[in-house]
Design a protein around this motif. Structure first.
Motif, PDB file in Angstrom:
ATOM      1  N   HIS A   1       0.812  -1.211   0.000  1.00  0.00           N
ATOM      2  CA  HIS A   1       0.000   0.000   0.000  1.00  0.00           C
ATOM      3  C   HIS A   1       0.854   1.274   0.000  1.00  0.00           C
ATOM      4  O   HIS A   1       0.322   2.376   0.145  1.00  0.00           O
ATOM      5  N   ALA A   2       2.161   1.100  -0.170  1.00  0.00           N
ATOM      6  CA  ALA A   2       3.033   2.264  -0.297  1.00  0.00           C
ATOM      7  C   ALA A   2       2.860   2.899  -1.671  1.00  0.00           C
ATOM      8  O   ALA A   2       2.435   2.238  -2.632  1.00  0.00           O
ATOM      9  N   ASP A   3       3.201   4.162  -1.770  1.00  0.00           N
ATOM     10  CA  ASP A   3       3.123   4.848  -3.058  1.00  0.00           C
ATOM     11  C   ASP A   3       4.192   4.288  -3.995  1.00  0.00           C
ATOM     12  O   ASP A   3       5.391   4.281  -3.665  1.00  0.00           O
TER      13      ASP A   3
ATOM     14  N   GLN B   1       5.425   5.394  -6.779  1.00  0.00           N
ATOM     15  CA  GLN B   1       6.421   6.358  -7.239  1.00  0.00           C
ATOM     16  C   GLN B   1       7.452   6.643  -6.152  1.00  0.00           C
ATOM     17  O   GLN B   1       8.641   6.846  -6.441  1.00  0.00           O
ATOM     18  N   ALA B   2       7.001   6.628  -4.892  1.00  0.00           N
ATOM     19  CA  ALA B   2       7.937   6.846  -3.789  1.00  0.00           C
ATOM     20  C   ALA B   2       8.956   5.710  -3.722  1.00  0.00           C
ATOM     21  O   ALA B   2      10.144   5.943  -3.437  1.00  0.00           O
TER      22      ALA B   2
ATOM     23  N   HIS C   1       7.132  -3.180  -5.374  1.00  0.00           N
ATOM     24  CA  HIS C   1       5.676  -2.987  -5.335  1.00  0.00           C
ATOM     25  C   HIS C   1       4.949  -4.220  -5.872  1.00  0.00           C
ATOM     26  O   HIS C   1       3.923  -4.641  -5.321  1.00  0.00           O
TER      27      HIS C   1
END
Length: 411
Positions: free
Chosen positions: A241-243, A245-246, A260
């Motif tokens: 659930h992390a971004d 792009q980050a 991801h």
């Protein structure tokens, strides 16, 4: 219309393989903490010729070395589950392991024996499911998808047949995970160890995957895990659930995107069934740091042994190579590597030794070092290599390589 079979990939991992092979011939050690490593098994390994002449199962327990008596820089190759309960694991230094379980029994490694058993269990697997990716001496990936019985109960029945057939033939146990892909199958094979089977179906993936720490995934090492932790990402649920792009900004486009994907259990890698090797190598870590001059006799013998073992590997597997290289590791763990490409393919120990010796001359050996390795690259099957060399001999060339007339730095 019949729907296509769902992808079912199995990961089979032999349980404490080296230690288990040793316990087959020395059953008096079963149930006890045992570690394997430090050196290779050879004449004199017990220090008592009369005891070594006994059938292995008759050697008394008091004859085996204990970990507390070990001194040197060797590492654990494997350990029984009884030893692992003390925190001992593969690749751990012997001296560190001795502090955790000083009374563990210590056995030298017998790689010829392990390779023989490896060939046996892989031949059994091939009888049931021929599409196999060989991942080393003690583990494989297997494609169950189109194999008869490979879809039954998610692959459980076929996994059980293979597991039982290996035990019946060798006396060894294995653990198997069956899942939609290689990433998940490898994780699943750890969940019911030892001698277990775990079946992971597509609808169960996130429930099983997300509670795991990120470091459980093969490919997420300590540094990546530490960096993820600093970003507040500790479990695969957090990573999923992390971004995206980050992650790409922090780890780069390829690795960030991969992180991801795997957090969602996505892995499209096919099985690699072509077992053609790209190189063959042998290396050894010394019991103490050695110096090219002060320890030249010992180093010369070790160097010759490494070259002979690489040559034997090439000959046994039917390959020859053109590039010979060496590796040195210093006490601060920095490494130096050098390689030379010659004008013909070889699998000859004397040639490998001479060319590797020339590589050593290109390294500053005024310092002591802790590891020495020899490698042969640019491999071809022997017949193909011979044909290529024959054609090359018909072409004009500027100069012949002259390493064979030159001495080694240890001599």
């Amino acid at each position: 219309m019949t729907s296509p079979p769902i992808r079912r990939i199995a990961h089979l991992d032999m349980d404490a393989f080296f230690a288990s092979v040793e316990l087959l011939r020395q059953p008096q050690l079963k149930g006890l903490p045992v570690v394997v490593g430090g050196r290779s098994r050879s004449a004199g390994w017990l220090g008592n010729a009369k005891l070594e002449a006994l059938p292995p199962e008759q050697i008394p327990l008091e004859a085996f070395a204990r970990l507390h008596s070990y001194t040197g820089r060797g590492v654990i190759t494997t350990a029984t589950y009884e030893a692992r309960q003390f925190g001992i694991g593969s690749a751990m230094g012997m001296m560190k392991a001795a502090k955790l379980c000083p009374d563990a029994y210590l056995l030298p490694a017998d790689f010829e024996q392990y390779r023989a058993y490896s060939r046996r269990f892989k031949a059994i697997i091939a009888h049931y499911a021929p599409e196999i990716e060989d991942r080393g001496v003690d583990e494989v990936y297997i494609d169950f998808s189109d194999v008869p019985g490979g879809q039954d109960e998610g692959g459980y029945l076929l996994a059980k047949r293979i597991q039982q057939a290996i035990f019946d033939d060798t006396g060894l146990t294995c653990s198997i995970g069956v899942a939609p892909n290689k990433l998940l199958a490898k994780l699943a094979s750890e969940w019911h160890k030892p001698n277990g089977i775990f079946i992971l179906m597509p609808e169960q993936v996130t429930d099983r995957l997300w509670p795991l720490p990120c470091k459980k995934v093969n490919g997420i090492g300590p540094k990546t895990s530490e960096k993820l932790d600093s970003m507040g990402i500790r479990h695969l649920h957090d990573l999923a659930h992390a971004d995206a792009q980050a992650l790409i900004d922090a780890f780069g486009p390829a690795y960030g995107a991969w992180l991801h994907r795997i957090a969602w259990g996505h892995d499209e890698r096919p099985l690699v069934t072509d077992s053609t090797p790209v190189s063959m190598s042998r290396e050894t870590t010394f019991e103490r740091d050695l110096h090219a001059r002060a320890d030249k006799a010992e180093l010369s013998a070790l160097f010759t042994h490494l070259c002979e073992r690489v040559a034997a590997d090439l000959q046994r597997k039917g390959y020859a190579g053109r590039t010979v290289g060496v590796k040195i590791r210093f006490p601060d763990f920095r490494s130096a590597t050098r390689a030379i490409t010659i004008d013909h393919h070889t699998q000859d120990a004397a040639v490998i030794r001479q060319v590797a010796g020339q590589c050593l001359k290109r390294i500053d050996l005024t310092r002591r070092f802790r590891l020495l390795g020899v490698k042969v690259d640019n491999l071809l099957p022997l017949e193909q290599a011979q044909q290529m060399d024959a054609k090359a001999q018909q072409q004009p060339k500027a100069a012949q390589y002259s390493a064979l007339q030159l001495s080694l730095p240890f001599e």
